[in-house]
Scaffold this motif. Structure first.
Motif, mmCIF file in Angstrom:
data_model
loop_
_atom_site.group_PDB
_atom_site.id
_atom_site.type_symbol
_atom_site.label_atom_id
_atom_site.label_comp_id
_atom_site.label_asym_id
_atom_site.label_seq_id
_atom_site.Cartn_x
_atom_site.Cartn_y
_atom_site.Cartn_z
ATOM 1 N N CYS A 14 0.837 -1.203 0.000
ATOM 2 C CA CYS A 14 0.000 0.000 0.000
ATOM 3 C C CYS A 14 0.873 1.255 0.000
ATOM 4 C CB CYS A 14 -0.957 -0.054 1.187
ATOM 5 S SG CYS A 14 -2.227 1.212 1.100
ATOM 6 N N ASP A 15 0.937 1.967 1.097
ATOM 7 C CA ASP A 15 1.663 3.241 1.076
ATOM 8 C C ASP A 15 2.878 3.260 1.994
ATOM 9 O OD1 ASP A 15 0.127 3.210 3.339
ATOM 10 O OD2 ASP A 15 -0.643 5.244 3.140
ATOM 11 N N GLU A 16 3.433 2.086 2.302
ATOM 12 C CA GLU A 16 4.687 2.033 3.035
ATOM 13 C C GLU A 16 5.654 1.126 2.272
ATOM 14 O OE1 GLU A 16 2.116 2.071 5.777
ATOM 15 O OE2 GLU A 16 2.803 4.103 6.194
ATOM 16 N N THR A 17 6.866 1.629 2.027
ATOM 17 C CA THR A 17 7.906 0.765 1.455
ATOM 18 C C THR A 17 8.717 0.294 2.653
ATOM 19 O OG1 THR A 17 8.089 2.414 -0.308
ATOM 20 C CG2 THR A 17 9.680 0.608 -0.344
ATOM 21 N N SER A 18 8.776 -1.020 2.847
ATOM 22 C CA SER A 18 9.458 -1.499 4.046
ATOM 23 C C SER A 18 10.305 -2.735 3.749
ATOM 24 C CB SER A 18 8.431 -1.814 5.143
ATOM 25 O OG SER A 18 9.081 -2.252 6.316
ATOM 26 N N ALA A 19 11.451 -2.800 4.418
ATOM 27 C CA ALA A 19 12.322 -3.981 4.329
ATOM 28 C C ALA A 19 12.832 -4.276 5.728
ATOM 29 C CB ALA A 19 13.497 -3.713 3.393
ATOM 30 N N ALA A 20 12.907 -5.573 6.041
ATOM 31 C CA ALA A 20 13.343 -5.958 7.385
ATOM 32 C C ALA A 20 14.254 -7.170 7.310
ATOM 33 C CB ALA A 20 12.129 -6.283 8.255
ATOM 34 N N VAL A 21 15.134 -7.271 8.294
ATOM 35 C CA VAL A 21 15.938 -8.478 8.442
ATOM 36 C C VAL A 21 15.563 -9.070 9.794
ATOM 37 C CG1 VAL A 21 18.247 -9.460 8.557
ATOM 38 C CG2 VAL A 21 17.800 -7.495 7.059
ATOM 39 N N VAL A 22 15.086 -10.320 9.768
ATOM 40 C CA VAL A 22 14.582 -10.951 10.992
ATOM 41 C C VAL A 22 15.253 -12.311 11.172
ATOM 42 C CG1 VAL A 22 12.512 -11.897 12.116
ATOM 43 C CG2 VAL A 22 12.380 -9.715 10.896
ATOM 44 N N LEU A 23 15.693 -12.570 12.396
ATOM 45 C CA LEU A 23 16.377 -13.826 12.704
ATOM 46 C C LEU A 23 15.371 -14.831 13.272
ATOM 47 C CD1 LEU A 23 19.202 -15.181 12.949
ATOM 48 C CD2 LEU A 23 19.325 -14.240 15.250
ATOM 49 N N ALA A 24 15.310 -15.994 12.647
ATOM 50 C CA ALA A 24 14.469 -17.110 13.110
ATOM 51 C C ALA A 24 13.013 -16.700 13.333
ATOM 52 C CB ALA A 24 15.042 -17.723 14.382
ATOM 53 N N GLY A 25 12.511 -15.790 12.514
ATOM 54 C CA GLY A 25 11.096 -15.375 12.598
ATOM 55 C C GLY A 25 10.768 -14.637 13.876
ATOM 56 N N LYS A 26 11.761 -14.203 14.616
ATOM 57 C CA LYS A 26 11.512 -13.691 15.964
ATOM 58 C C LYS A 26 12.256 -12.384 16.264
ATOM 59 C CE LYS A 26 9.959 -14.309 20.167
ATOM 60 N NZ LYS A 26 8.519 -14.188 20.335
ATOM 61 N N LYS A 27 13.558 -12.386 15.986
ATOM 62 C CA LYS A 27 14.375 -11.248 16.434
ATOM 63 C C LYS A 27 14.568 -10.257 15.283
ATOM 64 C CE LYS A 27 18.483 -10.362 19.177
ATOM 65 N NZ LYS A 27 19.415 -9.512 18.583
ATOM 66 N N ILE A 28 14.072 -9.043 15.495
ATOM 67 C CA ILE A 28 14.187 -8.013 14.450
ATOM 68 C C ILE A 28 15.588 -7.404 14.500
ATOM 69 C CG2 ILE A 28 13.288 -5.809 13.625
ATOM 70 C CD1 ILE A 28 10.639 -6.453 14.960
ATOM 71 N N LEU A 29 16.342 -7.585 13.399
ATOM 72 C CA LEU A 29 17.665 -6.947 13.330
ATOM 73 C C LEU A 29 17.543 -5.578 12.663
ATOM 74 C CD1 LEU A 29 19.953 -9.971 12.336
ATOM 75 C CD2 LEU A 29 19.179 -9.239 14.586
ATOM 76 N N ALA A 30 16.557 -5.432 11.802
ATOM 77 C CA ALA A 30 16.286 -4.126 11.172
ATOM 78 C C ALA A 30 14.862 -4.155 10.636
ATOM 79 C CB ALA A 30 17.254 -3.864 10.029
ATOM 80 N N ALA A 122 2.903 -10.480 13.220
ATOM 81 C CA ALA A 122 3.620 -9.420 13.955
ATOM 82 C C ALA A 122 3.663 -9.794 15.432
ATOM 83 C CB ALA A 122 2.912 -8.080 13.767
ATOM 84 N N ASN A 123 2.650 -10.522 15.868
ATOM 85 C CA ASN A 123 2.593 -10.918 17.282
ATOM 86 C C ASN A 123 3.727 -11.867 17.676
ATOM 87 O OD1 ASN A 123 0.191 -9.703 18.700
ATOM 88 N ND2 ASN A 123 -0.781 -10.439 16.814
ATOM 89 N N TRP A 124 4.186 -12.686 16.719
ATOM 90 C CA TRP A 124 5.261 -13.643 17.027
ATOM 91 C C TRP A 124 6.585 -12.924 17.310
ATOM 92 C CZ3 TRP A 124 0.934 -15.679 15.193
ATOM 93 C CH2 TRP A 124 0.632 -17.001 15.534
ATOM 94 N N LEU A 125 6.693 -11.696 16.821
ATOM 95 C CA LEU A 125 7.939 -10.943 17.027
ATOM 96 C C LEU A 125 8.088 -10.492 18.483
ATOM 97 C CD1 LEU A 125 7.624 -8.818 13.772
ATOM 98 C CD2 LEU A 125 9.411 -10.521 14.200
#
Ligand code: KG4
Ligand code: ZN
Length: 345
Positions: A14-30, A122-125
């Motif tokens: 939609c109206d957000e361009t987003s990129a993320a790096v996540v470890l094991a589906g849990k830990k947000i690195l970025a 998002a809840n799993w994070l």
């Protein structure tokens, strides 16, 4: 450096361009989010063509910024998860094409994620989720009650028959002359308003139904706004209108969610989507759940609205279950939330 289980998530529905790096589906690195809200604001809503063009401009720097913040390089990545739908087709195609090109050139598995399941995951994070659970998904395009007995299994209990909750917030905000997106504006105004001033209708529908309908409420609020406007010289009672309208939506969401949780005998309710950021919903649902001895969990505010960390989280569980896409994966604007895990037993 070797970091196993590293997912690059990409979200452009939609109206957000987003990129993320996540470890094991849990830990947000970025979790980098470049919002287009200021660009669309003067049009009072998202303009699809502007959204696509802006995604094209920002996708590469946003992904590069995510890698930099996570302190990982391309060769550290293990999989690429991308939103395949639902959403604006032109917007989806930007993220999808870029993700496919990356998956091809880096020879990594590509995982197609449903945007709604992203919101749920998002809840799993942030939470230690134990199945079975009930999910209330409340976003700009959806209002759904979904029972989840395990990963990747979605049993629909109810959905909106007309406007989504977020859509109703945005339309009423617009009628009140508030900027886009209207949900946060109504939430803020309602803080100082009297929610009992206007007795707006609550659409309960047939007994036992977990469906929602907000179009009658929308018409009732618009009628009051028009009547007020005809009384020349009188300013609209913005805070009271916002509070009374919000209460009518929240009351129905809370009551049906609690009923559905009791019917399915779950002990945990997970809320997802942009409207999960609403203060009144968070407060009233928490109180109602506590009264029934139920647990209710919300993502933190920054993970309620669109972001790629939630896409990476959902993608990780799909990948674990072997649900990998090929390079024919296409953008599907109305993609339904279909189960991808087989039913057990
Ligand atoms: O999940 P989301 O970011 O995008 C979609 O997938 O649709 O949800 C956006 C919606 C918008 O309608 C916005 O007005 C609403 O979420 N929203 C809120 C709040 N924050 C965002 N609605 C009510 N209260 C809020 N605090
Ligand atoms: Zn969303």
């Amino acid at each position: 450096m070797s970091q196993p289980l590293l997912t690059l998530g990409i979200e452009t529905s939609c109206d957000e361009t987003s990129a993320a790096v996540v470890l094991a589906g849990k830990k947000i690195l970025a979790n980098i989010i470049s919002t287009q809200i200021p660009l669309h604001r003067r049009f009072g809503g998202v303009v699809p063509e502007i959204a696509s063009r802006q995604h094209v401009k920002t996708i590469v720097p946003v992904v590069e910024a995510a890698l930099e913040e996570a302190k990982v390089s391309w060769s550290d990545l293990d999989h690429i998860a991308v939103t395949a739908g639902p959403g604006l087709v032109g917007a989806l195609l930007v993220g999808l094409s870029y993700a496919k090109a990356l998956a091809y050139s880096l020879e990594l598995p590509l995982i197609g994620v449903n945007h709604l399941e992203g919101h749920i995951y998002a809840n799993w994070l942030v939470h230690d989720v134990q199945f079975p659970i009930l999910c209330l998904v409340v976003s700009g395009g959806h209002t759904d009650l979904i029972y989840m007995p395990q990963h990747g299994q979605y049993e629909y209990l109810g959905r909106t028959r007309d406007d989504a909750a977020g859509e109703a917030f945005d339309k009423i905000a617009r009628a009140l002359g508030l900027p886009y997106p209207g949900g946060p504006e109504i939430d803020r105004l309602a803080q100082t308003g009297d929610e009992t001033r206007y007795d707006f209708p609550r659409a309960w529908l047939e007994p036992g139904s977990f469906d929602f309908s907000f179009s009658g409420l929308k018409s009732a609020v618009l009628n009051v706004i028009n009547q007020q406007r005809q009384k020349k010289g009188l300013a609209l009672p913005l805070a009271d209108l916002a509070a009374s309208f919000q209460a009518a939506i929240v009351d129905v969401l809370v009551a049906k969610t609690i009923d559905a949780a009791l019917m399915k005998e779950v002990t945990s309710i997970y809320v997802a989507g942009g409207v999960a950021a609403n203060r009144s919903l968070r407060q009233k649902l928490s109180v109602a759940a506590q009264t029934e001895g139920l647990e209710v969990c919300f993502p933190p505010l920054e993970l309620c609205t669109d972001n790629a960390a939630m896409i990476a989280a959902a993608g990780f569980y799909r990948w674990q279950a072997g649900d990998v896409a090929n390079l024919y994966l296409n953008a599907t604007p109305n993609l339904p939330l279909a189960s991808w895990a087989p039913t057990s037993g």
